[in-house]
Design an enzyme around this catalytic site. Structure first.
Site, PDB file in Angstrom:
ATOM      1  N   LYS A 174     -44.083  12.932 -10.386  1.00 14.27           N
ATOM      2  CA  LYS A 174     -45.266  11.997 -11.038  1.00 14.27           C
ATOM      3  C   LYS A 174     -44.655  10.648 -11.551  1.00 14.27           C
ATOM      4  O   LYS A 174     -45.270   9.684 -11.424  1.00 14.27           O
ATOM      5  CB  LYS A 174     -46.039  12.765 -11.929  1.00 14.27           C
ATOM      6  CG  LYS A 174     -46.917  13.811 -11.599  1.00 14.27           C
ATOM      7  CD  LYS A 174     -47.759  14.608 -12.655  1.00 14.27           C
ATOM      8  CE  LYS A 174     -48.466  15.771 -12.231  1.00 14.27           C
ATOM      9  NZ  LYS A 174     -49.328  16.360 -13.139  1.00 14.27           N
ATOM     10  N   LYS A 195     -47.632  20.557  -0.467  1.00 15.30           N
ATOM     11  CA  LYS A 195     -48.801  21.111  -0.618  1.00 15.30           C
ATOM     12  C   LYS A 195     -50.124  20.283  -0.669  1.00 15.30           C
ATOM     13  O   LYS A 195     -49.959  18.993  -1.081  1.00 15.30           O
ATOM     14  CB  LYS A 195     -48.756  21.548  -2.151  1.00 15.30           C
ATOM     15  CG  LYS A 195     -49.743  22.654  -2.426  1.00 15.30           C
ATOM     16  CD  LYS A 195     -49.565  23.043  -4.144  1.00 15.30           C
ATOM     17  CE  LYS A 195     -50.729  23.739  -4.401  1.00 15.30           C
ATOM     18  NZ  LYS A 195     -50.502  24.292  -6.018  1.00 15.30           N
ATOM     19  N   LYS A 250     -54.988  16.780  -4.624  1.00 17.81           N
ATOM     20  CA  LYS A 250     -56.211  15.858  -4.944  1.00 17.81           C
ATOM     21  C   LYS A 250     -55.922  14.229  -4.892  1.00 17.81           C
ATOM     22  O   LYS A 250     -56.509  13.467  -4.924  1.00 17.81           O
ATOM     23  CB  LYS A 250     -56.758  16.271  -6.385  1.00 17.81           C
ATOM     24  CG  LYS A 250     -57.500  17.747  -6.377  1.00 17.81           C
ATOM     25  CD  LYS A 250     -58.463  17.964  -7.597  1.00 17.81           C
ATOM     26  CE  LYS A 250     -57.622  18.033  -8.754  1.00 17.81           C
ATOM     27  NZ  LYS A 250     -56.600  19.410  -8.816  1.00 17.81           N
TER      28      LYS A 250
END
Length: 330
Positions: free
Chosen positions: A113, A195, A198
């Protein structure tokens, strides 16, 4: 025999993708008969990224409505907003004092992130796993239904709980991860080595539950496969094809190997179309129910208030034991 407790949650992003459904929410809906279940909308976690306030509030309601639309009965499960139970943040601070910097430095999601959010690498992003540990431990959770990529966070929660218990006695239940064998890891359509997410910048990678039927079919038709033309379930060798078969397997309730047989002598075009059409048929009723729930403001407000009140009772009980253990004054 007293039921064990399950806790899990999703971020307040508003729109869920099929991985959230097939890998998490669909399994949650089956667990309430055997467990005491709490399903949270983790809106505090969402603050590690700058949010538009009005949009965040709407997104949180949308996720909670998706929980119900996907079959998680609010009469049998506790559904609530994380920010409505202040004990989440209170316990997170205490657990910060029992978590080591080295443990947080090893968290792979912080590294991932941070790379995507270089202008806002904040302390909350770094201590995010401690708040997740607090979410879990606050309710004396036995099982945590998580995706495979969250194993590391559950392990941290276990380590912190064991460390705390070693000092103060049996304050926390030591949680375990619950990972379903099929559908736990739905991959991105354009890059099946990653994966489905969103937050993916490429919207063609993810199928959202709110996508129109036409958009879903188009995304599947553009899905990456390979060049040998054989429909075969082999995740290491044929990631894209296997991902499509895994999705089809989850929707039809059959094994991926059995699903292969439907496409004997057919190419990837037939596979993509069939999987897309099967998914559209499966999610259309959920999409319609979500729209109905979002329009019923009074009903959602009641669920939100009731869920927070129920979660608060459990959280207060744990915090009383924690505060006494560490010596905080009454």
């Amino acid at each position: 025999m007293q039921k064990k407790t399950i806790f899990s949650g999703m971020q307040a992003t508003g729109n869920l993708h099929i991985g959230n459904w097939l890998g998490a929410a669909r399994n949650w809906a089956k667990l309430s008969a055997d467990y005491n279940c709490l399903y949270c909308v983790v809106d505090l976690h969402a603050l590690t990224v700058r949010q538009d306030p009005a949009q965040l509030r709407n997104n949180a309601r949308s996720v909670l409505a998706w929980y119900i639309a996907l079959g998680i009965n609010p009469d049998e499960n506790i559904l609530y907003f994380q920010s409505h139970v202040a004990e989440h943040a209170e316990l997170a601070w205490i657990l910060n004092c029992y978590t080591y910097m080295g443990e947080l430095n090893r968290m792979t999601q912080f590294k991932d992130k941070s790379a995507k959010n270089e202008e806002n690498i904040n302390a909350g992003l770094f201590t995010y796993p401690v708040l997740m540990a607090a979410d879990i431990l606050l309710f004396q959770t036995h099982l945590v239904p998580v995706g495979d990529d969250q194993r590391q966070h559950v392990e941290l929660a276990r380590d912190v709980a064991q460390r705390f218990n070693h000092v103060y006695g049996d304050i926390f239940v030591i949680p375990e991860g619950y990972i379903p064998p099929v559908g736990a890891r739905i991959m991105a359509l354009q890059d099946p080595t990653r994966k489905m997410s969103k937050s993916d910048e490429n919207i063609s990678n993810s199928i959202f539950l709110s996508d129109t039927s036409d958009a879903i079919i188009k995304k599947f038709k553009r899905a990456v496969t390979d060049s040998d033309g054989q429909v075969r379930y082999a995740p290491e060798e044929k990631a894209g094809v296997s991902n499509l078969l895994s999705i089809y397997s989850c929707v039809t309730g059959r094994t991926p190997q059995d699903c292969e047989k439907d496409f004997a002598g057919q190419g990837y075009g037939a596979l993509k179309t069939t999987v897309g059409e099967a998914l559209v048929e499966a999610i259309t009723p959920y999409r319609n129910e979500h729209a109905r729930l979002m329009a019923d403001t009074a009903y959602l407000d009641g669920i939100i208030a009731s869920g927070a009140a129920q979660a608060k009772v459990l959280a207060t009980s744990t915090m009383a034991r924690v505060k006494k253990a560490v010596g905080l004054p009454k």
